[in-house]
Motif scaffolding. Structure first.
Motif, short mmCIF file in Angstrom:
data_model
loop_
_atom_site.label_atom_id
_atom_site.label_comp_id
_atom_site.label_asym_id
_atom_site.label_seq_id
_atom_site.Cartn_x
_atom_site.Cartn_y
_atom_site.Cartn_z
N HIS A 4 0.83 -1.20 0.00
CA HIS A 4 0.00 0.00 0.00
C HIS A 4 0.86 1.25 0.00
CE1 HIS A 4 0.83 0.74 4.29
NE2 HIS A 4 0.76 -0.57 4.41
N GLY A 5 0.21 2.39 -0.02
CA GLY A 5 0.86 3.68 0.11
C GLY A 5 1.95 3.96 -0.90
N GLU A 6 3.14 4.21 -0.38
CA GLU A 6 4.28 4.59 -1.23
C GLU A 6 4.63 3.51 -2.24
OE1 GLU A 6 7.62 5.70 1.16
OE2 GLU A 6 6.47 7.16 2.30
N LYS A 7 4.48 2.24 -1.85
CA LYS A 7 4.83 1.15 -2.75
C LYS A 7 3.89 1.12 -3.94
CE LYS A 7 7.48 -2.09 -3.88
NZ LYS A 7 8.88 -1.88 -4.14
N ILE A 8 2.61 1.34 -3.73
CA ILE A 8 1.65 1.38 -4.83
C ILE A 8 1.97 2.55 -5.75
CG2 ILE A 8 -0.77 1.76 -5.44
CD1 ILE A 8 -1.50 -0.01 -3.05
N LEU A 50 6.56 -14.58 -9.82
CA LEU A 50 5.97 -14.74 -8.49
C LEU A 50 5.49 -16.17 -8.26
CD1 LEU A 50 4.00 -11.39 -8.12
CD2 LEU A 50 6.16 -12.03 -7.01
N GLU A 51 4.90 -16.78 -9.27
CA GLU A 51 4.44 -18.17 -9.13
C GLU A 51 5.62 -19.09 -8.84
OE1 GLU A 51 2.54 -21.75 -8.97
OE2 GLU A 51 1.60 -19.78 -8.92
N SER A 52 6.70 -18.89 -9.58
CA SER A 52 7.87 -19.75 -9.40
C SER A 52 8.57 -19.48 -8.07
CB SER A 52 8.84 -19.53 -10.56
OG SER A 52 10.00 -20.30 -10.37
N SER A 53 8.81 -18.23 -7.78
CA SER A 53 9.59 -17.89 -6.58
C SER A 53 8.81 -18.04 -5.28
CB SER A 53 10.15 -16.48 -6.69
OG SER A 53 9.12 -15.53 -6.68
N CYS A 54 7.50 -17.93 -5.36
CA CYS A 54 6.67 -17.98 -4.14
C CYS A 54 5.86 -19.27 -4.04
CB CYS A 54 5.74 -16.77 -4.09
SG CYS A 54 6.62 -15.19 -4.09
N GLY A 55 5.96 -20.12 -5.05
CA GLY A 55 5.27 -21.40 -5.00
C GLY A 55 3.77 -21.29 -4.88
N GLY A 56 3.19 -20.23 -5.42
CA GLY A 56 1.74 -20.08 -5.37
C GLY A 56 1.22 -19.48 -4.06
N ASP A 57 2.10 -19.12 -3.15
CA ASP A 57 1.71 -18.53 -1.87
C ASP A 57 1.42 -17.04 -2.07
OD1 ASP A 57 1.81 -17.18 0.66
OD2 ASP A 57 2.93 -18.86 1.51
N LEU A 58 0.14 -16.67 -1.99
CA LEU A 58 -0.25 -15.27 -2.26
C LEU A 58 0.34 -14.29 -1.26
CD1 LEU A 58 -3.98 -15.67 -3.33
CD2 LEU A 58 -1.99 -15.25 -4.78
N GLN A 59 0.44 -14.70 -0.01
CA GLN A 59 1.03 -13.82 1.00
C GLN A 59 2.49 -13.53 0.67
OE1 GLN A 59 -0.49 -12.26 3.59
NE2 GLN A 59 1.45 -11.24 4.04
N GLN A 60 3.21 -14.57 0.31
CA GLN A 60 4.62 -14.41 -0.04
C GLN A 60 4.76 -13.56 -1.31
OE1 GLN A 60 6.64 -18.15 -0.24
NE2 GLN A 60 8.65 -17.23 -0.55
N ALA A 61 3.86 -13.75 -2.27
CA ALA A 61 3.90 -12.95 -3.50
C ALA A 61 3.65 -11.47 -3.19
CB ALA A 61 2.87 -13.47 -4.50
N ALA A 62 2.68 -11.20 -2.32
CA ALA A 62 2.40 -9.81 -1.93
C ALA A 62 3.61 -9.20 -1.22
CB ALA A 62 1.17 -9.76 -1.02
N GLU A 63 4.28 -9.99 -0.38
CA GLU A 63 5.47 -9.49 0.31
C GLU A 63 6.58 -9.22 -0.69
OE1 GLU A 63 6.18 -12.52 3.24
OE2 GLU A 63 4.46 -11.88 4.45
N ASP A 67 8.35 -5.70 -1.12
CA ASP A 67 9.76 -5.53 -0.78
C ASP A 67 10.67 -5.23 -1.96
OD1 ASP A 67 8.96 -6.07 1.81
OD2 ASP A 67 9.58 -8.17 1.76
N PHE A 68 10.21 -5.53 -3.17
CA PHE A 68 11.04 -5.35 -4.36
C PHE A 68 10.27 -4.56 -5.40
CE2 PHE A 68 12.39 -9.23 -2.28
CZ PHE A 68 13.75 -9.03 -2.16
N SER A 69 10.99 -4.00 -6.35
CA SER A 69 10.33 -3.19 -7.37
C SER A 69 9.56 -4.07 -8.35
CB SER A 69 11.35 -2.33 -8.14
OG SER A 69 12.13 -3.15 -8.99
N LEU A 70 8.55 -3.50 -8.94
CA LEU A 70 7.76 -4.19 -9.95
C LEU A 70 8.64 -4.58 -11.14
CD1 LEU A 70 4.85 -5.02 -10.73
CD2 LEU A 70 4.63 -2.80 -11.84
N LEU A 71 9.52 -3.68 -11.53
CA LEU A 71 10.41 -3.96 -12.65
C LEU A 71 11.37 -5.11 -12.35
CD1 LEU A 71 11.21 -0.40 -14.04
CD2 LEU A 71 9.49 -2.04 -14.81
N SER A 72 11.79 -5.25 -11.10
CA SER A 72 12.69 -6.37 -10.76
C SER A 72 11.95 -7.70 -10.86
CB SER A 72 13.29 -6.19 -9.36
OG SER A 72 12.33 -6.44 -8.35
#
Length: 99
Positions: A4-8, A50-63, A67-72
């Motif tokens: 949220h906020g600044e990240k969005i 996100l699917e690969s790195s987070c294994g389908g975990d939506l919470q982890q994908a949101a984090e 924590d990282f830029s959209l472009l990254s």
């Protein structure tokens, strides 16, 4: 904690930059159809990563998005595709290409 906020706001700034980069790579960044295709490509690249790195975990994908830029995340998906494309057609799985 959710994104949220600044990240969005950062995503709103980064997104168009990424779209233009992708559209320029695949075609022309000045044509609306190319920008629309680029948006789809960017969403797919981010989703792939996100699917690969987070294994389908939506919470982890949101984090990850928090924590990282959209472009990254988009670059991560692009790097995954490049690695897949670079794989040899004749693999270790005992399958040979027949023509």
């Amino acid at each position: 904690r959710r994104v949220h906020g600044e990240k969005i706001e950062a995503m709103r700034t980064e997104g168009p930059k990424g779209l233009v980069q992708i559209a320029r790579y695949f075609g022309n960044e000045f044509l609306r159809p190319e920008l629309e295709k680029a948006r789809e490509r960017m969403v797919n690249l981010v989703s792939l990563y996100l699917e690969s790195s987070c294994g389908g975990d939506l919470q982890q994908a949101a984090e990850s998005l928090r924590d990282f830029s959209l472009l990254s995340r988009s670059k991560g998906g692009s790097d995954m595709l490049k690695a897949l494309i670079a794989m040899p057609q004749n693999s270790h799985f005992g399958m040979n290409e027949r023509g």
